[in-house]
Design an enzyme around this catalytic site. Structure first.
Site, PDB file in Angstrom:
ATOM      1  N   GLY A 124      69.247 -52.422  11.595  1.00  8.64           N
ATOM      2  CA  GLY A 124      69.745 -52.288  10.221  1.00  8.64           C
ATOM      3  C   GLY A 124      69.124 -51.124   9.499  1.00  8.64           C
ATOM      4  N   ASP A 133      60.528 -56.635  -5.644  1.00  2.00           N
ATOM      5  CA  ASP A 133      61.835 -56.368  -5.024  1.00  2.00           C
ATOM      6  C   ASP A 133      62.288 -57.596  -4.226  1.00  2.00           C
ATOM      7  OD1 ASP A 133      64.099 -54.932  -4.469  1.00  2.00           O
ATOM      8  OD2 ASP A 133      63.197 -53.666  -2.923  1.00  2.00           O
ATOM      9  N   ARG A 158      67.522 -48.712   2.134  1.00  2.45           N
ATOM     10  CA  ARG A 158      67.427 -47.520   1.286  1.00  2.45           C
ATOM     11  C   ARG A 158      66.228 -46.653   1.667  1.00  2.45           C
ATOM     12  NH1 ARG A 158      66.857 -50.338  -4.288  1.00  2.45           N
ATOM     13  NH2 ARG A 158      65.854 -51.807  -2.897  1.00  2.45           N
TER      14      ARG A 158
HETATM   15  N1  LIG Z   1      61.108 -57.961  10.946  1.00  2.00           N
HETATM   16  C1  LIG Z   1      62.434 -57.957  11.115  1.00  2.00           C
HETATM   17  N2  LIG Z   1      62.984 -58.705  12.091  1.00  2.00           N
HETATM   18  C2  LIG Z   1      64.314 -58.695  12.271  1.00  2.00           C
HETATM   19  N3  LIG Z   1      65.177 -58.017  11.508  1.00  2.00           N
HETATM   20  C3  LIG Z   1      64.694 -57.266  10.504  1.00  2.00           C
HETATM   21  C4  LIG Z   1      63.297 -57.194  10.260  1.00  2.00           C
HETATM   22  N4  LIG Z   1      63.099 -56.388   9.182  1.00  2.00           N
HETATM   23  C5  LIG Z   1      64.306 -55.985   8.785  1.00  2.00           C
HETATM   24  N5  LIG Z   1      65.289 -56.489   9.570  1.00  2.00           N
HETATM   25  C6  LIG Z   1      66.722 -56.248   9.467  1.00  2.00           C
HETATM   26  O1  LIG Z   1      66.895 -54.896   9.164  1.00  2.00           O
HETATM   27  C7  LIG Z   1      67.690 -54.736   8.004  1.00  2.00           C
HETATM   28  C8  LIG Z   1      67.236 -53.512   7.232  1.00  2.00           C
HETATM   29  O2  LIG Z   1      66.034 -53.776   6.571  1.00  2.00           O
HETATM   30  P1  LIG Z   1      65.527 -52.839   5.410  1.00  2.00           P
HETATM   31  O3  LIG Z   1      64.351 -53.514   4.782  1.00  2.00           O
HETATM   32  O4  LIG Z   1      65.350 -51.460   5.922  1.00  2.00           O
HETATM   33  O5  LIG Z   1      66.717 -52.772   4.423  1.00  2.00           O
HETATM   34  P2  LIG Z   1      67.311 -53.875   3.464  1.00  2.00           P
HETATM   35  O6  LIG Z   1      66.255 -54.905   3.189  1.00  2.00           O
HETATM   36  O7  LIG Z   1      68.584 -54.382   4.067  1.00  2.00           O
HETATM   37  O8  LIG Z   1      67.618 -53.081   2.164  1.00  2.00           O
HETATM   38  P3  LIG Z   1      66.568 -52.410   1.180  1.00  2.00           P
HETATM   39  O9  LIG Z   1      66.372 -51.050   1.674  1.00  2.00           O
HETATM   40  O10 LIG Z   1      67.232 -52.463  -0.119  1.00  2.00           O
HETATM   41  O11 LIG Z   1      65.308 -53.220   1.229  1.00  2.00           O
HETATM   42  C9  LIG Z   1      67.527 -56.043   7.238  1.00  2.00           C
HETATM   43  O12 LIG Z   1      68.624 -56.337   6.438  1.00  2.00           O
HETATM   44  C10 LIG Z   1      67.359 -57.051   8.358  1.00  2.00           C
HETATM   45  O13 LIG Z   1      68.606 -57.511   8.788  1.00  2.00           O
END
Ligand SMILES: Nc1ncnc2c1ncn2[C@@H]1O[C@H](COP(=O)(O)OP(=O)(O)OP(=O)(O)O)[C@@H](O)[C@H]1O
Ligand SMILES: [Mg+2]
Length: 445
Positions: free
Chosen positions: A146, A267, A149
């Site tokens: 995924g 957040d 931002r």
């Molecule tokens: N530790 C993890 N284990 C499994 N999947 C994860 C983990 N961390 C993040 N993800 C997946 O990756 C995606 C992207 O995470 P990221 O924190 O970069 O962005 P976000 O939370 O979707 O948006 P934002 O940037 O607004 O925080 C998440 O929505 C989640 O599905």
């Protein structure tokens, strides 16, 4: 032989009561030099044993024996404890080297990450930096899971274990720095906070790569999970309670050495909460967090231009009336966002339809304010809805049919109250939910 020569028992003391009268045979002479060369003492072993005169009073014997044995045991215990302590000290001194060995040693099997982390200081402030860098070098990327931002999250492997690696965009150095720092705060580790493994930064002047390695949770974020799955009341309670516990742990300041500062997340949203296989939440994404210690009365705001997610911003943040000098205000703003996440969870909790025993129902997944603001709402959009019109997410009638939904709907409304002072604290929410019995009998079909 004279007593000075050590004659002792061999001395002739004929006629006196002396030890040699019992069980020994001594013949004495003193008529010429070397007169004893022809003497032949006649020793006949005794057939009966005469009791030796007791050396000590028999009445005090058991007490004496007891005191001696206790003293002996205590001495032994002190010795054993001393030896264990010395071994522990020696191992502590060797630890970095020992951890490094286990990182490179592939022949004797290797230590899982959880054990590696456990081996470090009990304060839970993370692995030594050298160990973190080594792990970062040994990571093999598998595929992207995924993009957010501030970076992209990858599933990766460290030996046979799955880990999540967030690669920050080059412009987001401040977020990487803040997040790394927060994760390494002493006493930060908690079962409802995403488990930190390592952070690394590398590159030249013009190019930098910033990594954050954490536990991987295959069920993904709560946002992903609620879109695909429905919950029964028991699962809802688990998710809500574990979220409240995680936030309570963050918000609570621990006094003492080592102590833990109070931390506000800033957040909180369903995308920044991961779902663990045991049905509990793990809070992630600390790039915006602030720390506070009451002793210095200092709020450490990250040198970070990032603001939270507008959809989840509390009214006082949207109206810019939040007093940045009062830390309690940041915690109360977090609780507003927690209220919205509870609403997202509650919509997916199934209840049986009245009058139709075997039919269950729930609402579709929705983001908070989904039907009143655009998909990427501006400050103005949110301000108009949340502050001016005072709109809050709707509470469906069916929620009155299930205990957990009744309680949770009250909690969420208190959490998103316009006045921060009225909102519930995370600890209060946690205590209320702990007391609640839930129904595990409704089956998800
Ligand atoms: N530790 C993890 N284990 C499994 N999947 C994860 C983990 N961390 C993040 N993800 C997946 O990756 C995606 C992207 O995470 P990221 O924190 O970069 O962005 P976000 O939370 O979707 O948006 P934002 O940037 O607004 O925080 C998440 O929505 C989640 O599905
Ligand atoms: Mg995120």
């Amino acid at each position: 032989m004279s007593p000075e020569q050590g004659g002792g028992l061999l001395q002739c003391k004929v006629g006196q009561v002396s030890p040699q009268l019992h069980g020994k045979s001594i013949v004495c002479c003193d008529n010429e030099d070397l007169c004893n060369q022809d003497l032949k003492p006649n020793y006949s072993p005794r057939t009966t044993t005469t009791p030796e005169p007791p050396l000590v009073n028999t009445n005090t014997m058991p007490l004496f024996a007891l005191v001696i044995s206790i003293a002996f045991c205590l001495g032994l215990l002190v010795l054993v404890l001393g030896a264990i302590y010395c071994m522990y000290r020696r191992r502590e001194k060797r630890k970095p080297a020992y951890l490094m060995n286990s990182l490179y040693n592939t022949t004797n099997g290797h230590m899982p990450i959880a054990d590696l982390v456990e081996q470090t200081s009990g304060s839970g402030s993370g692995l030594p930096l050298l160990v973190q860098r080594t792990i970062a070098k040994q990571i093999q990327m598998v595929h992207s899971v995924g993009k957010g931002r501030y970076g992209e999250v990858w599933l990766a492997k460290w030996r046979d274990e799955k880990v999540a690696v967030k690669i920050f965009f080059t412009t987001e150095e401040a977020s990487w720095f803040r997040e790394t720092e927060i994760y390494q705060t002493v006493l930060m580790r908690n079962e409802n906070i995403l488990g930190f493994i390592a952070a690394d930064i590398k590159g030249t002047g013009s190019w930098t790569q910033m990594l954050l390695i954490t536990d991987y949770h295959e069920l993904g974020s709560l946002h992903d999970y609620l879109q695909k799955r429905v919950l029964n009341p028991h699962m809802l309670k688990m998710l809500a309670l574990s979220l409240a516990s995680g936030v309570a742990h963050l918000h609570t300041e621990i006094f003492g050495t080592p102590g833990k500062p109070s931390i506000a997340h800033r957040d909180i949203k369903s995308k920044n909460i991961l779902v663990k296989r045991n049905g509990q939440c793990a809070i992630a994404d600390f790039g915006l967090a602030v720390k506070y210690t009451s002793e210095s009365d200092e709020i450490q705001i990250a040198p970070n231009s990032r603001v939270g997610t507008r959809r989840y911003m509390a009214p006082e943040v949207l109206s810019e009336t939040l007093d940045l000098k009062v830390f309690e205000g940041f915690k109360m703003a977090d609780m507003y966002s927690v209220g919205l996440v509870f609403w997202e969870m509650a919509r997916r909790c199934i209840t049986t339809v009245r009058g139709a025993k075997n039919t269950t129902t729930c609402e579709d997944y929705a983001l908070p304010y989904q039907d009143v603001v655009p998909s990427d709402p501006s400050f103005e959009d949110m301000y108009a809805v949340v502050c001016v019109k005072g709109v809050r997410p709707p509470i469906p009638q069916r929620w009155q049919d299930e205990d957990i939904l009744v309680v949770l709907s009250k909690i969420m409304q208190e959490c998103w109250h316009p006045s921060p002072a009225v909102r519930l604290t995370a600890l209060r929410v946690k205590k209320t939910l702990v007391k609640l019995e839930t129904d595990c009998t409704i089956k998800i079909v």
